[in-house]
Write an enzyme that holds these catalytic residues in place. Structure first.
Site, mmCIF file in Angstrom:
data_model
loop_
_atom_site.group_PDB
_atom_site.id
_atom_site.type_symbol
_atom_site.label_atom_id
_atom_site.label_comp_id
_atom_site.label_asym_id
_atom_site.label_seq_id
_atom_site.Cartn_x
_atom_site.Cartn_y
_atom_site.Cartn_z
ATOM 1 N N SER A 41 0.809 -1.213 0.000
ATOM 2 C CA SER A 41 0.000 0.000 0.000
ATOM 3 C C SER A 41 0.845 1.268 0.000
ATOM 4 O O SER A 41 0.364 2.331 -0.381
ATOM 5 C CB SER A 41 -0.904 0.013 1.245
ATOM 6 O OG SER A 41 -1.714 -1.129 1.297
ATOM 7 N N HIS A 62 -1.721 -2.814 -6.506
ATOM 8 C CA HIS A 62 -2.305 -2.458 -5.211
ATOM 9 C C HIS A 62 -3.817 -2.615 -5.275
ATOM 10 O O HIS A 62 -4.520 -1.758 -5.798
ATOM 11 C CB HIS A 62 -1.923 -1.024 -4.828
ATOM 12 C CG HIS A 62 -2.518 -0.578 -3.532
ATOM 13 N ND1 HIS A 62 -2.904 0.720 -3.300
ATOM 14 C CD2 HIS A 62 -2.812 -1.264 -2.389
ATOM 15 C CE1 HIS A 62 -3.410 0.814 -2.081
ATOM 16 N NE2 HIS A 62 -3.361 -0.381 -1.517
ATOM 17 N N GLU A 74 -4.589 -0.024 -8.387
ATOM 18 C CA GLU A 74 -3.454 0.818 -8.754
ATOM 19 C C GLU A 74 -2.355 -0.068 -9.340
ATOM 20 O O GLU A 74 -1.874 -0.989 -8.678
ATOM 21 C CB GLU A 74 -2.912 1.572 -7.529
ATOM 22 C CG GLU A 74 -3.735 2.782 -7.148
ATOM 23 C CD GLU A 74 -3.141 3.553 -5.986
ATOM 24 O OE1 GLU A 74 -3.051 4.783 -6.073
ATOM 25 O OE2 GLU A 74 -2.775 2.916 -4.971
ATOM 26 N N ASN A 112 -3.300 6.401 -1.377
ATOM 27 C CA ASN A 112 -2.902 6.464 0.028
ATOM 28 C C ASN A 112 -2.055 7.696 0.337
ATOM 29 O O ASN A 112 -2.014 8.143 1.486
ATOM 30 C CB ASN A 112 -2.167 5.189 0.432
ATOM 31 C CG ASN A 112 -3.129 4.065 0.757
ATOM 32 O OD1 ASN A 112 -4.305 4.305 1.030
ATOM 33 N ND2 ASN A 112 -2.652 2.835 0.722
#
Length: 331
Positions: A41, A62, A74, A112
């Protein structure tokens, strides 16, 4: 004992040495043309790739939790990731009925990285006068699927805590560190729903405002010599969304996202940003970038450690441009 798989996706604990050990073993066990992907992440995909013999067949994939439901994926291109590896995984995303967004390597990639910034600004509002339940309610009214503190209770406060420690927030220079969340973890062991208490108390699974959390927040304000003040919902939403916008512009500046629409797609599909508002970059264009720049400047005047107008934003204001044009020119 592995079969000769064409692709392996690692999803072990967020520790770079653990991941490198796993990939060294995968590299030795799988065919030399197998694609190796990490579901990290936050961590540096390029550093993890050092563990494999041929980093051209390595990248980040991800997935978002729960992975069998969430559509966003992602696709993180490492510095050595080949075009063939990238094309193969993008086609795989389609077969999995996922929405792939191409991202570059940085801490947190697109989603994130923005989430971390969003939470940081919300924590600053806590120490200045707001409460978690007030911020959550304001962001839900704005259209977010959940407020930031509800989300943390759901995912576990230990996850964000480990990330803050990894980034060295406590001793980071030129950075406004707010210790409230760390105190919750270290002193109370409240890790969210899984321990029956986090930012909220939980009786029979139902959240309610916590007197202990409020006590810690007020104490931290006093320790920081901050005079608490009233935040209305409008200001909470404005600061939270400006944090997302500012970080999104910096992500474009850094080349982590190829287009502004990729950022919007990530936030809408993976983080519960209200779909009808189009994502933070589209929202900024609708507000007018001059107004966005002025607002960030106003925040920076009283908190220069937390706010600053990105150069790209200043240039777009000067040329009367839009963020969507940046994406179009890059694409």
């Amino acid at each position: 004992d592995l079969p000769p798989a064409d692709l392996a996706i690692e999803a072990v604990f967020e520790d770079i040495e653990v991941k490198r050990t796993v990939f060294a073993a995968l590299d030795a066990a799988l065919p030399t043309n197998a694609i190796l992907a990490t579901n990290t992440s936050y961590l540096d995909v390029n550093r993890i790739a050092d563990a494999v013999r041929d980093p051209s067949r390595f990248l980040g994939l991800h997935f978002f939790s729960p992975a069998h439901i969430m559509k966003l994926l992602e696709v993180v291109k490492g510095e050595a990731t080949s075009a063939e590896t990238l094309a193969t995984t993008l086609r795989l995303a389609g077969r999995l009925k996922k929405i792939p967004v191409l991202a570059g390597v940085c801490d947190g990639f697109i989603g994130n990285r923005i989430l971390t910034r969003y939470r940081q600004i919300c924590d600053i509002m806590l120490i200045e006068g707001a409460m978690p339940w007030q911020i959550d309610a304001a962001m839900r009214d704005f259209g977010m699927a959940m407020g930031p503190y509800e989300v943390q209770d759901l995912s576990g406060l230990d996850i964000a805590y480990a990330n803050r420690k990894r980034l060295g927030w406590k001793s980071k220079p030129d950075f406004r560190y707010v210790p409230i969340a760390d105190r919750l973890v270290e002193e109370t062991g409240r890790l969210g729903r899984k321990t029956g208490a986090g930012w909220y108390d939980y009786e029979a699974g139902k959240p309610s405002p916590s007197a202990l959390v409020e006590e810690i927040i007020v104490a931290e304000s006093a320790r920081a010599n901050v005079t608490r003040r009233i935040f209305d919902d409008q200001e909470i939403v404005a600061r939270a969304t400006m944090a997302m916008i500012e970080e999104g512009v910096r992500i474009l500046e850094d080349g982590i996202a190829q287009t502004s629409s990729d950022i919007d797609l990530t936030l809408v599909s993976g983080y519960g940003f209200p779909r009808w508002r189009g994502g933070p970059m589209h929202y900024a264009d609708r507000m007018g970038l001059a107004a966005v720049s002025r607002q960030i400047n106003d925040y920076a005047a009283t908190d220069p450690l937390s706010w600053g107008v990105p150069l790209m934003l200043s240039e777009l204001v000067r040329t009367d441009g839009r963020l969507e044009q940046v994406g179009a020119s890059q694409g």
